[in-house]
Motif scaffolding. Structure first.
Motif, PDB file in Angstrom:
ATOM      1  N   LEU A  27       3.891 -31.283  16.395  1.00 56.55           N
ATOM      2  CA  LEU A  27       3.928 -31.548  14.672  1.00 56.55           C
ATOM      3  C   LEU A  27       5.850 -30.729  14.374  1.00 56.55           C
ATOM      4  O   LEU A  27       5.211 -29.141  15.389  1.00 56.55           O
ATOM      5  CB  LEU A  27       3.271 -30.900  14.490  1.00 56.55           C
ATOM      6  CG  LEU A  27       2.292 -31.612  14.047  1.00 56.55           C
ATOM      7  CD1 LEU A  27       0.881 -31.150  13.653  1.00 56.55           C
ATOM      8  CD2 LEU A  27       2.467 -33.496  13.749  1.00 56.55           C
ATOM      9  N   PRO A  28       6.196 -30.754  13.595  1.00 55.11           N
ATOM     10  CA  PRO A  28       7.475 -29.703  13.280  1.00 55.11           C
ATOM     11  C   PRO A  28       7.140 -28.101  13.136  1.00 55.11           C
ATOM     12  O   PRO A  28       6.005 -28.289  11.878  1.00 55.11           O
ATOM     13  CB  PRO A  28       8.373 -30.314  11.659  1.00 55.11           C
ATOM     14  CG  PRO A  28       7.768 -31.230  11.418  1.00 55.11           C
ATOM     15  CD  PRO A  28       6.543 -31.279  12.521  1.00 55.11           C
ATOM     16  N   LYS A  67       4.463 -34.040   8.311  1.00 49.75           N
ATOM     17  CA  LYS A  67       4.447 -35.580   9.270  1.00 49.75           C
ATOM     18  C   LYS A  67       2.810 -36.158   9.896  1.00 49.75           C
ATOM     19  O   LYS A  67       2.906 -37.210  10.174  1.00 49.75           O
ATOM     20  CB  LYS A  67       4.951 -33.985  10.449  1.00 49.75           C
ATOM     21  CG  LYS A  67       5.074 -35.226  11.689  1.00 49.75           C
ATOM     22  CD  LYS A  67       6.246 -35.866  11.758  1.00 49.75           C
ATOM     23  CE  LYS A  67       6.803 -36.412  13.126  1.00 49.75           C
ATOM     24  NZ  LYS A  67       7.831 -37.265  13.127  1.00 49.75           N
ATOM     25  N   ARG A  97       2.400 -40.005   9.584  1.00 50.78           N
ATOM     26  CA  ARG A  97       1.705 -41.169  10.529  1.00 50.78           C
ATOM     27  C   ARG A  97       0.387 -41.357   9.962  1.00 50.78           C
ATOM     28  O   ARG A  97       0.314 -42.449  10.375  1.00 50.78           O
ATOM     29  CB  ARG A  97       1.209 -39.629  12.006  1.00 50.78           C
ATOM     30  CG  ARG A  97       2.365 -39.538  12.429  1.00 50.78           C
ATOM     31  CD  ARG A  97       1.936 -38.828  13.669  1.00 50.78           C
ATOM     32  NE  ARG A  97       2.867 -37.917  14.142  1.00 50.78           N
ATOM     33  CZ  ARG A  97       3.076 -37.886  15.610  1.00 50.78           C
ATOM     34  NH1 ARG A  97       2.127 -37.508  16.299  1.00 50.78           N
ATOM     35  NH2 ARG A  97       4.056 -37.509  15.948  1.00 50.78           N
TER      36      ARG A  97
END
Length: 108
Positions: A33-34, A88, A92
């Motif tokens: 993940l960012p 994020k 998803r």
């Protein structure tokens, strides 16, 4: 009530993010993940530095818990994650819209 993702068979391919609100550090590392390290060790340092294991929600419930599955460990609620990582994960988990089907029939 939320249900944690439990990986029982690695051959079963499931989207962890779509099924869970609680994650182990290994699961978070695998999601890449960012705004988070992509290794379990790096995530552990962030979790310790930011006190993920001591955070509480608005009702006073803990945002970390012991993992019930084999191997133990700790699971963290997605709300302890940085905003970019949450965005994020939520992206998803949204169902993907079906592609429009072209109608190739000729008009009479």
């Amino acid at each position: 009530m939320s249900c944690a993702f439990v990986m029982t068979d690695p051959a079963v391919k499931r989207d962890v993010a779509a099924e869970a609100e609680w994650f182990t550090l290994a699961e978070l590392a695998a999601l890449a993940l960012p705004a988070l390290p992509h290794t379990k060790r790096g995530l552990l340092k962030v979790a310790q530095r930011e006190g993920w294991d001591t955070r509480l929600d608005d009702d006073g419930a803990a945002l970390s818990r012991p993992r019930r599955a084999r191997g133990g460990g700790i699971e963290y609620h997605l709300s302890v994650l940085p905003e970019a990582a949450k965005v994020k994960l939520l992206a998803r988990s949204k169902p993907k819209a079906a592609a429009p089907v072209a109608d190739n029939r000729e008009s009479a």
